[in-house]
Design an enzyme around this catalytic site. Structure first.
Site, PDB file in Angstrom:
ATOM      1  N   ASP A 138       7.127 103.380 116.898  1.00  0.00           N
ATOM      2  CA  ASP A 138       7.331 102.923 116.017  1.00  0.00           C
ATOM      3  C   ASP A 138       8.992 101.885 116.211  1.00  0.00           C
ATOM      4  OD1 ASP A 138       5.757 104.074 114.542  1.00  0.00           O
ATOM      5  OD2 ASP A 138       6.772 105.826 113.754  1.00  0.00           O
ATOM      6  N   ARG A 189       1.995  96.844 114.006  1.00  0.00           N
ATOM      7  CA  ARG A 189       2.400  96.885 112.504  1.00  0.00           C
ATOM      8  C   ARG A 189       3.223  96.810 111.755  1.00  0.00           C
ATOM      9  NH1 ARG A 189       4.131 102.919 112.594  1.00  0.00           N
ATOM     10  NH2 ARG A 189       2.147 104.024 113.052  1.00  0.00           N
TER      11      ARG A 189
HETATM   12  C1  LIG Z   1       2.112 103.567 108.077  1.00  0.00           C
HETATM   13  C2  LIG Z   1       3.627 102.944 107.740  1.00  0.00           C
HETATM   14  C3  LIG Z   1       4.379 103.468 109.033  1.00  0.00           C
HETATM   15  C4  LIG Z   1       5.692 102.889 109.056  1.00  0.00           C
HETATM   16  N1  LIG Z   1       6.346 102.768 110.104  1.00  0.00           N
HETATM   17  C5  LIG Z   1       7.062 102.522 110.070  1.00  0.00           C
HETATM   18  C6  LIG Z   1       8.659 102.300 111.168  1.00  0.00           C
HETATM   19  O1  LIG Z   1       7.981 102.338 112.676  1.00  0.00           O
HETATM   20  N2  LIG Z   1       9.522 102.115 111.185  1.00  0.00           N
HETATM   21  C7  LIG Z   1      10.038 101.763 109.944  1.00  0.00           C
HETATM   22  O2  LIG Z   1      11.387 100.875 109.838  1.00  0.00           O
HETATM   23  N3  LIG Z   1       9.588 101.224 108.345  1.00  0.00           N
HETATM   24  C8  LIG Z   1       8.205 102.161 108.990  1.00  0.00           C
HETATM   25  N4  LIG Z   1       7.860 102.638 107.941  1.00  0.00           N
HETATM   26  C9  LIG Z   1       8.432 102.638 106.025  1.00  0.00           C
HETATM   27  C10 LIG Z   1       8.577 100.886 105.850  1.00  0.00           C
HETATM   28  O3  LIG Z   1       9.243 100.642 106.452  1.00  0.00           O
HETATM   29  C11 LIG Z   1       8.830 100.849 104.228  1.00  0.00           C
HETATM   30  O4  LIG Z   1      10.184 101.891 104.410  1.00  0.00           O
HETATM   31  C12 LIG Z   1       7.854 101.828 103.408  1.00  0.00           C
HETATM   32  O5  LIG Z   1       6.312 101.786 103.740  1.00  0.00           O
HETATM   33  C13 LIG Z   1       8.509 101.712 101.960  1.00  0.00           C
HETATM   34  O6  LIG Z   1       7.905 100.429 102.007  1.00  0.00           O
HETATM   35  P1  LIG Z   1       6.775 100.385 101.071  1.00  0.00           P
HETATM   36  O7  LIG Z   1       6.713  98.837 100.788  1.00  0.00           O
HETATM   37  O8  LIG Z   1       5.487 100.888 101.069  1.00  0.00           O
HETATM   38  O9  LIG Z   1       7.116 100.451  99.368  1.00  0.00           O
HETATM   39  P2  LIG Z   1       8.652 100.519  98.576  1.00  0.00           P
HETATM   40  O10 LIG Z   1       9.571  99.136  98.504  1.00  0.00           O
HETATM   41  O11 LIG Z   1       9.220 102.179  98.675  1.00  0.00           O
HETATM   42  O12 LIG Z   1       8.129 100.287  97.137  1.00  0.00           O
HETATM   43  C14 LIG Z   1       7.311  98.977  96.506  1.00  0.00           C
HETATM   44  C15 LIG Z   1       6.582  99.155  95.329  1.00  0.00           C
HETATM   45  O13 LIG Z   1       5.436 100.254  95.952  1.00  0.00           O
HETATM   46  C16 LIG Z   1       4.921 100.742  95.102  1.00  0.00           C
HETATM   47  N5  LIG Z   1       4.642 102.024  95.896  1.00  0.00           N
HETATM   48  C17 LIG Z   1       5.512 102.351  96.349  1.00  0.00           C
HETATM   49  N6  LIG Z   1       5.136 103.721  96.734  1.00  0.00           N
HETATM   50  C18 LIG Z   1       4.520 103.941  95.747  1.00  0.00           C
HETATM   51  C19 LIG Z   1       3.570 105.776  95.134  1.00  0.00           C
HETATM   52  N7  LIG Z   1       3.563 106.812  96.910  1.00  0.00           N
HETATM   53  N8  LIG Z   1       2.540 105.610  94.059  1.00  0.00           N
HETATM   54  C20 LIG Z   1       2.556 104.415  94.122  1.00  0.00           C
HETATM   55  N9  LIG Z   1       3.366 103.290  93.696  1.00  0.00           N
HETATM   56  C21 LIG Z   1       3.949 103.244  94.695  1.00  0.00           C
HETATM   57  C22 LIG Z   1       6.112 100.793  93.544  1.00  0.00           C
HETATM   58  O14 LIG Z   1       5.450 100.066  92.730  1.00  0.00           O
HETATM   59  C23 LIG Z   1       6.669 100.409  94.454  1.00  0.00           C
HETATM   60  O15 LIG Z   1       8.160  99.510  93.444  1.00  0.00           O
HETATM   61  C24 LIG Z   1       6.100 103.008 107.927  1.00  0.00           C
HETATM   62  C25 LIG Z   1       5.960 102.666 106.484  1.00  0.00           C
HETATM   63  C26 LIG Z   1       4.175 102.816 106.471  1.00  0.00           C
HETATM   64  C27 LIG Z   1       3.115 103.158 105.619  1.00  0.00           C
END
Ligand SMILES: Cc1cc2nc3c(=O)[nH]c(=O)nc-3n(C[C@H](O)[C@H](O)[C@H](O)COP(=O)(O)OP(=O)(O)OC[C@H]3O[C@@H](n4cnc5c(N)ncnc54)[C@H](O)[C@@H]3O)c2cc1C
Length: 312
Positions: A138, A189
């Site tokens: 990660d 990723r």
């Molecule tokens: C599998 C995975 C591994 C990860 N690993 C890391 C890592 O190693 N290091 C790191 O820094 N970060 C990691 N992250 C976190 C990532 O960097 C983001 O902080 C996190 O995923 C939030 O960004 P987002 O693009 O998912 O959506 P967000 O920016 O939270 O949301 C954007 C839009 O997506 C939609 N949305 C979001 N969540 C939902 C929901 N629950 N239901 C419906 N609509 C929704 C909404 O329209 C929202 O406005 C990981 C995320 C995932 C999914």
């Protein structure tokens, strides 16, 4: 006290007050019960999480199990973490789960000594290689980006397909890192980035982070065998699907990943449409930092916590 803090947070119309909420939560850290985290965390131990993992596998969702924790400060604790990760790999085999694991280098002694941490990672990768398993490193806060990439490169040279890395679209440096990692054929990723970073290091606006994410996704889709995209964002998911369709990229040649407790139905729908999917399933007693990052990301996640608290 938790409810006072929560009320103040919910009364505020701006997500900008999430850090305020978090700072108060942090003060309560020792007193918070697991029930708060159960929406985002499968259980406090591997054994307690196996049922949830089997449930997700039964829906054809692949998994990434993650033992929660970060910033281990002494060798005894780091050694114990390595053993716990090894046990996790064994537990995945014993329970026949379709799952890789994610690890954090700060849990394997990165704050203690870089080479000690690298050796710990190699110890884990020896086991992963022996049983044909996969370990993803990660990505943590920007203080660790360079050293994480450096250690990953050493690991990749030795263990190849058994190790992968995470890259954060929000960081300015990613425009260089992504090309280098893609040229190497690394298993990446791509995520937006979960850590608050200053403007000289990271893009601050969501629309611009999305633009960067799409640019980097194109690089990975073009140059790497099987890129992974970690996001819940419909704009990005729909873009990925359209881009793949328009460029004759097979749906089976990339993976969409989401976090445990979020958008399960969407993941099932995507799987049924023929996309490769994977759920990141965290577990463990040290859930607070992960839990607070989820709350800081989206105000709606606070409601999820409340719903989970009052559900059986
Ligand atoms: C599998 C995975 C591994 C990860 N690993 C890391 C890592 O190693 N290091 C790191 O820094 N970060 C990691 N992250 C976190 C990532 O960097 C983001 O902080 C996190 O995923 C939030 O960004 P987002 O693009 O998912 O959506 P967000 O920016 O939270 O949301 C954007 C839009 O997506 C939609 N949305 C979001 N969540 C939902 C929901 N629950 N239901 C419906 N609509 C929704 C909404 O329209 C929202 O406005 C990981 C995320 C995932 C999914």
């Amino acid at each position: 006290m938790f409810f006072d803090t929560l009320q103040a947070f919910l009364d505020d119309e701006e997500n900008g007050d999430i850090p305020y909420f978090w700072s108060h939560l942090k003060n309560l850290r020792m007193k918070l019960p697991f029930i708060l985290a159960k929406r985002f965390v499968a259980g406090e131990s591997f054994e307690k999480s196996v049922g949830k993992a089997q449930y997700l596998n039964a829906k054809d969702l692949k998994l990434t199990l993650d033992l929660l924790g970060e910033n281990v400060k002494d060798r005894k604790e780091a050694d114990a973490t390595v053993e716990a990760y090894i046990d996790l790999l064994k537990g995945i085999n014993t329970h026949e789960l379709v799952s890789s694991i994610s690890i954090k280098l700060t849990m394997m002694g990165l704050d203690i000594d870089r080479d000690y941490c690298r050796d710990n990672l190699f110890k884990l990768l020896d086991v992963a290689q022996k049983h044909d398993q996969f370990v993803r490193i990660d990505m943590e806060g920007s203080d660790y980006t360079q050293v994480t990439i450096d250690i990953f490169k050493e690991a990749f040279a030795k263990y190849g397909k058994h190790v992968g890395i995470v890259i954060q679209a929000m960081l300015h440096r990613t425009k260089d890192d992504i090309n280098e990692l893609a040229e190497m054929g690394a298993d990446v990723r791509l995520v937006k980035g979960a850590y608050k970073e200053p403007a000289d290091i990271a893009i601050q606006s969501m629309p611009k982070i999305r633009v960067a994410f799409k640019e980097y996704a194109k690089v990975l889709l073009e140059k790497t065998a099987f890129p992974r995209f970690g996001t819940h964002d419909d704009e990005l998911i729909n873009w990925l699907r359209d881009y793949a369709g328009q460029n004759a990229i097979d749906k089976k040649s990339f993976e969409i990943q989401m976090l445990y407790g979020l958008r399960e139905k969407t993941m099932v729908d995507l799987t049924q449409l023929g996309y490769c999917t994977r759920v990141y399933v965290p577990f463990g007693t040290d859930w607070f930092p992960y839990f607070s990052r989820r709350l800081m990301e989206r105000k709606e996640n606070v409601f999820f916590v409340l719903t989970a608290m009052f559900k059986k």
